[in-house]
Design an enzyme around this catalytic site. Structure first.
Site, short mmCIF file in Angstrom:
data_model
loop_
_atom_site.label_atom_id
_atom_site.label_comp_id
_atom_site.label_asym_id
_atom_site.label_seq_id
_atom_site.Cartn_x
_atom_site.Cartn_y
_atom_site.Cartn_z
N ARG A 1 -4.19 -13.39 6.35
CA ARG A 1 -2.95 -12.59 6.30
C ARG A 1 -1.96 -13.34 7.15
NH1 ARG A 1 -2.19 -6.13 6.84
NH2 ARG A 1 -2.90 -6.40 4.70
N HIS B 1 0.68 -9.75 -2.23
CA HIS B 1 -0.49 -9.04 -1.72
C HIS B 1 -1.46 -8.84 -2.90
CE1 HIS B 1 -2.96 -6.85 0.91
NE2 HIS B 1 -2.22 -5.79 1.18
N GLN C 1 -4.45 -6.26 -2.80
CA GLN C 1 -3.96 -4.89 -2.98
C GLN C 1 -3.74 -4.61 -4.47
OE1 GLN C 1 -3.17 -2.34 -0.55
NE2 GLN C 1 -3.19 -1.18 -2.46
N ASP D 1 6.12 1.90 -1.50
CA ASP D 1 5.65 1.20 -0.29
C ASP D 1 6.75 1.35 0.77
OD1 ASP D 1 4.32 -0.45 1.54
OD2 ASP D 1 4.91 -2.32 0.55
N CYS E 1 0.25 1.85 -1.13
CA CYS E 1 -0.76 0.94 -0.57
C CYS E 1 -1.18 1.35 0.84
CB CYS E 1 -0.21 -0.48 -0.57
SG CYS E 1 1.31 -0.66 0.38
N ARG F 1 -9.88 -0.69 -2.41
CA ARG F 1 -9.68 -2.01 -1.80
C ARG F 1 -11.03 -2.71 -1.61
NH1 ARG F 1 -5.28 -3.53 1.02
NH2 ARG F 1 -6.37 -5.53 0.78
N1 CP Z 1 -2.62 -1.75 2.24
C1 CP Z 1 -2.91 -2.61 3.26
O1 CP Z 1 -2.91 -3.84 3.09
O2 CP Z 1 -3.17 -1.99 4.42
P1 CP Z 1 -3.42 -2.73 5.82
O3 CP Z 1 -2.11 -3.37 6.22
O4 CP Z 1 -3.86 -1.66 6.75
O5 CP Z 1 -4.46 -3.79 5.62
N1 NVA Z 2 4.95 -4.26 2.39
C1 NVA Z 2 4.07 -3.93 3.49
C2 NVA Z 2 2.70 -3.76 3.00
C3 NVA Z 2 1.67 -3.40 4.05
C4 NVA Z 2 0.30 -3.27 3.49
C5 NVA Z 2 4.16 -4.99 4.57
O1 NVA Z 2 4.20 -6.19 4.24
O2 NVA Z 2 4.20 -4.64 5.74
#
Ligand code: CP
Ligand code: NVA
Length: 319
Positions: free
Chosen positions: A98, A130, A133, A225, A265, A293
């Site tokens: 990430r 993502h 997701q 989101d 999400c 997930r």
């Molecule tokens: N939806 C998602 O990616 O959640 P987290 O940021 O908690 O991993």
């Molecule tokens: N769009 C959000 C998604 C988190 C899972 C972010 O990038 O923070």
């Protein structure tokens, strides 16, 4: 999948790949495809769902997950992205990350390819995409709606990383996707074209508007989101002002198809992009979505282990 088998975004997959991953995700009895293998998970941003679902998916497949805080390896400060990933490839069959910048993932994948390594890179969220997701999202949509060809998905809010990967997967599976974002927060021409091209074979379509009511009209599912993604905190005030009127609330849902599902999400900001009643209401699919997930990740990792190009079995021989 990229030629070398990395997953940086949904467009790296073919329709056949996507169907195969979803088939595996539905199976509770997958073989121990990662037995004796390591999976590194590097996080430059916080996570609840992604970290836990990935870790448990690796364990379910017999592998050993190693959680690494971004600061510990210091991508770009302590060491280059290339050196970080080449080192991790000495020990791990798959490197999941990430990252703050999508470019980090591209550099990692390119470094492994140049080194002839069979270790693969998986995107666990970047500023652009993502995909893990999105796999859980289409799994959830299929569970509730059956085959997705011709079904309608509305996304209301920021055309962000989650939206880009979701729209790509949904269009690839033949959905008609309508996205409502305020001016300046939608896809640009090039991004919209890239998503539309993924729907050419399946009949999937992408429609963009700045009117949430238009997007949700006839929708089988409505997705939203956060308005302020991780890393965008300094834009928070401007963004909250721009997104006023883009809440998925009871009034907006009244304009969707009766029984339409609600997706998010998570994490959710109740009272901003979604009302508390809609998030926890009968039409909410979000908790099943969160559980999925883990199932989607199991399907993805099992599929990666069985995919022909550079099986993780070869890990170590070529790295
Ligand atoms: N939806 C998602 O990616 O959640 P987290 O940021 O908690 O991993
Ligand atoms: N769009 C959000 C998604 C988190 C899972 C972010 O990038 O923070």
């Amino acid at each position: 999948m990229t030629a070398a088998g990395h997953l940086l975004d949904i467009a790296d997959l073919s329709r056949e790949d996507l169907d195969a991953i979803l088939d595996l995700a539905r199976r509770p009895d997958l073989a121990q495809a990662l037995s004796g293998k390591g999976v590194a998970m590097v996080f430059e941003k916080p996570s609840n769902r992604t970290r836990n679902s990935t870790e448990m998916a690796v364990v379910a497949l017999g592998g050993h997950p190693v959680y690494i805080v971004g600061d510990e390896v210091g991508i770009g400060s302590r060491e280059t992205a290339e050196d970080v990933v080449r080192t991790l490839a000495c020990y791990h069959a798959i490197v999941c990350a990430r990252v703050l910048s999508h470019m980090t993932l591209s550099k990692m994948a390119a470094a492994l390819d140049a080194a002839g390594s069979s270790t693969r890179v998986v995107n666990l969220l970047s500023d652009r995409a993502h995909p893990c997701q999105a796999l859980a999202d289409v799994l959830t949509l299929e569970e509730h709606l059956g085959p997705l060809g011709g079904r309608r998905l509305a996304y209301v809010g920021d055309s962000n990383n989650v939206c880009r990967s979701l729209a790509s997967a949904a269009v690839m599976l033949g959905m008609k996707v309508a996205i409502a974002s305020p001016a300046g927060y939608g896809f640009d021409h090039e991004e919209a074209g890239a998503v539309r091209r993924l729907g050419v074979l399946s009949g999937g379509e992408l429609f963009m508007t700045d009117d949430p009511r238009e997007a949700v009209s006839e929708a089988d599912a409505v997705y939203t989101d956060v308005w302020v993604s991780m890393g965008q905190e300094a834009e928070g005030t401007d963004r909250r002002a721009a997104f006023e009127g883009f809440s998925v609330d009871e009034e907006l849902m009244a304009g969707a198809r009766p029984g339409a599902g609600v997706m998010h999400c998570l994490p959710a900001h109740r009272g901003e992009e979604i009302s508390p009643g809609v998030l926890e209401g009968e039409a909410s699919w979000v908790w099943r979505q969160a559980e999925n997930r883990m199932h989607a990740m199991r399907g993805l990792l099992a599929w990666m282990c069985s995919a022909p190009s550079g099986s993780p079995d070869e890990q170590g021989r070529r790295s």
